[in-house]
Scaffold this motif. Structure first.
Motif, PDB file in Angstrom:
ATOM      1  N   TYR A 117      21.088 -28.696 -21.439  1.00  0.00           N
ATOM      2  CA  TYR A 117      21.421 -27.353 -21.311  1.00  0.00           C
ATOM      3  C   TYR A 117      22.910 -26.960 -21.365  1.00  0.00           C
ATOM      4  CZ  TYR A 117      22.829 -28.516 -16.483  1.00  0.00           C
ATOM      5  OH  TYR A 117      23.225 -29.212 -15.408  1.00  0.00           O
ATOM      6  N   LEU A 118      23.023 -25.594 -21.674  1.00  0.00           N
ATOM      7  CA  LEU A 118      24.311 -25.090 -21.768  1.00  0.00           C
ATOM      8  C   LEU A 118      24.210 -23.500 -20.976  1.00  0.00           C
ATOM      9  CD1 LEU A 118      27.201 -24.677 -23.301  1.00  0.00           C
ATOM     10  CD2 LEU A 118      25.918 -23.533 -25.000  1.00  0.00           C
ATOM     11  N   GLY A 126      33.588 -21.582 -16.191  1.00  0.00           N
ATOM     12  CA  GLY A 126      32.775 -22.264 -15.135  1.00  0.00           C
ATOM     13  C   GLY A 126      31.503 -22.455 -16.020  1.00  0.00           C
ATOM     14  N   GLY A 127      31.317 -22.542 -16.969  1.00  0.00           N
ATOM     15  CA  GLY A 127      30.025 -22.780 -17.902  1.00  0.00           C
ATOM     16  C   GLY A 127      30.052 -24.567 -17.712  1.00  0.00           C
ATOM     17  N   ARG A 128      28.825 -25.033 -18.331  1.00  0.00           N
ATOM     18  CA  ARG A 128      28.518 -26.353 -18.094  1.00  0.00           C
ATOM     19  C   ARG A 128      27.666 -26.797 -19.396  1.00  0.00           C
ATOM     20  NH1 ARG A 128      30.334 -30.801 -16.208  1.00  0.00           N
ATOM     21  NH2 ARG A 128      28.959 -32.200 -15.495  1.00  0.00           N
ATOM     22  N   LEU A 129      28.069 -28.022 -20.105  1.00  0.00           N
ATOM     23  CA  LEU A 129      27.310 -28.682 -21.131  1.00  0.00           C
ATOM     24  C   LEU A 129      26.539 -29.744 -20.568  1.00  0.00           C
ATOM     25  CD1 LEU A 129      26.260 -28.665 -23.946  1.00  0.00           C
ATOM     26  CD2 LEU A 129      28.478 -29.679 -24.558  1.00  0.00           C
ATOM     27  N   HIS A 130      25.436 -30.207 -20.508  1.00  0.00           N
ATOM     28  CA  HIS A 130      24.645 -30.796 -19.987  1.00  0.00           C
ATOM     29  C   HIS A 130      23.595 -31.668 -20.941  1.00  0.00           C
ATOM     30  CE1 HIS A 130      22.679 -33.485 -16.771  1.00  0.00           C
ATOM     31  NE2 HIS A 130      21.704 -33.502 -17.770  1.00  0.00           N
ATOM     32  N   ILE A 131      23.948 -32.776 -21.584  1.00  0.00           N
ATOM     33  CA  ILE A 131      22.868 -33.159 -22.554  1.00  0.00           C
ATOM     34  C   ILE A 131      22.466 -34.813 -22.191  1.00  0.00           C
ATOM     35  CG2 ILE A 131      22.356 -33.757 -25.017  1.00  0.00           C
ATOM     36  CD1 ILE A 131      24.289 -31.532 -25.544  1.00  0.00           C
ATOM     37  N   ASP A 132      21.279 -35.014 -21.736  1.00  0.00           N
ATOM     38  CA  ASP A 132      20.964 -36.537 -21.462  1.00  0.00           C
ATOM     39  C   ASP A 132      21.025 -37.571 -22.522  1.00  0.00           C
ATOM     40  OD1 ASP A 132      20.521 -35.835 -18.898  1.00  0.00           O
ATOM     41  OD2 ASP A 132      18.467 -35.808 -18.902  1.00  0.00           O
ATOM     42  N   ARG A 133      20.637 -36.990 -23.740  1.00  0.00           N
ATOM     43  CA  ARG A 133      20.503 -38.052 -24.798  1.00  0.00           C
ATOM     44  C   ARG A 133      20.355 -37.186 -25.991  1.00  0.00           C
ATOM     45  NH1 ARG A 133      16.524 -37.709 -21.793  1.00  0.00           N
ATOM     46  NH2 ARG A 133      14.383 -37.389 -22.895  1.00  0.00           N
ATOM     47  N   GLN A 134      20.195 -37.769 -27.152  1.00  0.00           N
ATOM     48  CA  GLN A 134      19.757 -37.008 -28.403  1.00  0.00           C
ATOM     49  C   GLN A 134      18.505 -36.379 -28.222  1.00  0.00           C
ATOM     50  OE1 GLN A 134      20.125 -39.586 -31.817  1.00  0.00           O
ATOM     51  NE2 GLN A 134      22.374 -39.794 -31.661  1.00  0.00           N
ATOM     52  N   LEU A 135      18.609 -35.294 -28.349  1.00  0.00           N
ATOM     53  CA  LEU A 135      17.184 -34.296 -27.958  1.00  0.00           C
ATOM     54  C   LEU A 135      17.046 -33.296 -29.091  1.00  0.00           C
ATOM     55  CD1 LEU A 135      17.470 -33.745 -24.408  1.00  0.00           C
ATOM     56  CD2 LEU A 135      15.805 -35.299 -25.522  1.00  0.00           C
ATOM     57  N   PRO A 136      15.943 -32.930 -29.567  1.00  0.00           N
ATOM     58  CA  PRO A 136      15.484 -31.726 -30.620  1.00  0.00           C
ATOM     59  C   PRO A 136      15.963 -30.255 -30.208  1.00  0.00           C
ATOM     60  CG  PRO A 136      13.488 -32.582 -29.778  1.00  0.00           C
ATOM     61  CD  PRO A 136      14.600 -33.540 -28.934  1.00  0.00           C
ATOM     62  N   PHE A 137      16.616 -30.224 -28.883  1.00  0.00           N
ATOM     63  CA  PHE A 137      16.627 -28.871 -28.252  1.00  0.00           C
ATOM     64  C   PHE A 137      17.861 -28.815 -27.420  1.00  0.00           C
ATOM     65  CE2 PHE A 137      14.090 -31.290 -25.312  1.00  0.00           C
ATOM     66  CZ  PHE A 137      14.586 -31.052 -24.078  1.00  0.00           C
ATOM     67  N   LEU A 138      18.202 -27.548 -27.047  1.00  0.00           N
ATOM     68  CA  LEU A 138      19.297 -27.305 -26.124  1.00  0.00           C
ATOM     69  C   LEU A 138      18.861 -26.035 -25.386  1.00  0.00           C
ATOM     70  CD1 LEU A 138      22.098 -27.986 -25.038  1.00  0.00           C
ATOM     71  CD2 LEU A 138      23.020 -26.574 -26.840  1.00  0.00           C
ATOM     72  N   CYS A 139      18.706 -26.067 -24.292  1.00  0.00           N
ATOM     73  CA  CYS A 139      18.291 -24.646 -23.391  1.00  0.00           C
ATOM     74  C   CYS A 139      19.726 -24.017 -23.081  1.00  0.00           C
ATOM     75  CB  CYS A 139      17.562 -25.115 -22.365  1.00  0.00           C
ATOM     76  SG  CYS A 139      16.179 -25.620 -22.412  1.00  0.00           S
ATOM     77  N   VAL A 140      19.730 -22.786 -23.508  1.00  0.00           N
ATOM     78  CA  VAL A 140      20.959 -21.670 -23.291  1.00  0.00           C
ATOM     79  C   VAL A 140      20.529 -20.936 -22.289  1.00  0.00           C
ATOM     80  CG1 VAL A 140      22.813 -20.306 -24.429  1.00  0.00           C
ATOM     81  CG2 VAL A 140      21.845 -22.413 -25.676  1.00  0.00           C
ATOM     82  N   TYR A 141      21.364 -20.709 -21.288  1.00  0.00           N
ATOM     83  CA  TYR A 141      21.577 -19.587 -20.297  1.00  0.00           C
ATOM     84  C   TYR A 141      22.694 -18.692 -20.197  1.00  0.00           C
ATOM     85  CZ  TYR A 141      20.987 -17.011 -16.108  1.00  0.00           C
ATOM     86  OH  TYR A 141      20.982 -16.080 -15.168  1.00  0.00           O
ATOM     87  N   ARG A 142      22.625 -17.422 -20.525  1.00  0.00           N
ATOM     88  CA  ARG A 142      23.545 -16.664 -20.371  1.00  0.00           C
ATOM     89  C   ARG A 142      23.524 -15.790 -18.993  1.00  0.00           C
ATOM     90  NH1 ARG A 142      24.938 -13.420 -25.623  1.00  0.00           N
ATOM     91  NH2 ARG A 142      26.587 -12.802 -24.373  1.00  0.00           N
ATOM     92  N   TYR A 143      24.433 -15.591 -18.192  1.00  0.00           N
ATOM     93  CA  TYR A 143      24.600 -14.698 -16.983  1.00  0.00           C
ATOM     94  C   TYR A 143      24.300 -13.283 -17.494  1.00  0.00           C
ATOM     95  CZ  TYR A 143      25.596 -18.547 -13.876  1.00  0.00           C
ATOM     96  OH  TYR A 143      25.922 -20.014 -13.120  1.00  0.00           O
ATOM     97  N   PRO A 144      23.307 -12.588 -17.036  1.00  0.00           N
ATOM     98  CA  PRO A 144      23.319 -11.183 -17.420  1.00  0.00           C
ATOM     99  C   PRO A 144      24.560 -10.468 -16.663  1.00  0.00           C
ATOM    100  CG  PRO A 144      21.931 -11.876 -15.643  1.00  0.00           C
ATOM    101  CD  PRO A 144      22.505 -13.037 -15.934  1.00  0.00           C
ATOM    102  N   MET A 145      24.975  -9.436 -17.454  1.00  0.00           N
ATOM    103  CA  MET A 145      25.967  -8.470 -17.065  1.00  0.00           C
ATOM    104  C   MET A 145      25.341  -7.223 -15.990  1.00  0.00           C
ATOM    105  SD  MET A 145      28.669  -9.544 -18.512  1.00  0.00           S
ATOM    106  CE  MET A 145      30.089  -8.220 -18.531  1.00  0.00           C
ATOM    107  N   GLY A 146      26.027  -7.283 -14.855  1.00  0.00           N
ATOM    108  CA  GLY A 146      25.833  -6.094 -14.092  1.00  0.00           C
ATOM    109  C   GLY A 146      24.770  -6.309 -13.119  1.00  0.00           C
TER     110      GLY A 146
END
Length: 75
Positions: free
Chosen positions: A73-74, A37-57
């Protein structure tokens, strides 16, 4: 209630990686569903990628929406 990943038949294989790299090299958008159920979304070449991990529990209301407002984002 803790996050429960969605079932997905998506896999990350060589073809998937080549496609993402090719689209980025051409400065094109990338929108891909990832396993569990994850998602990779990149609008264009960018110098960053925001990463989010669901917390356990525990549930983390709102943070996913904050990350999804970024152009790259990822989760």
């Amino acid at each position: 209630m803790a996050y429960q990943p969605k079932a997905s038949n998506k896999i990350i294989n060589d073809r998937f990686i080549r496609t993402v790299c090719s689209r980025l090299a051409e400065n094109k958008a990338v929108r891909r569903t990832l396993p569990d159920g994850g998602r990779l979304h990149i609008d264009r070449q960018l110098p960053f990628l925001c990463v989010y991990r669901y917390p356990m529990g525990y549930e983390d209301a709102g943070t996913e929406r904050l990350v999804m407002g970024q152009p790259s984002y990822l989760w």
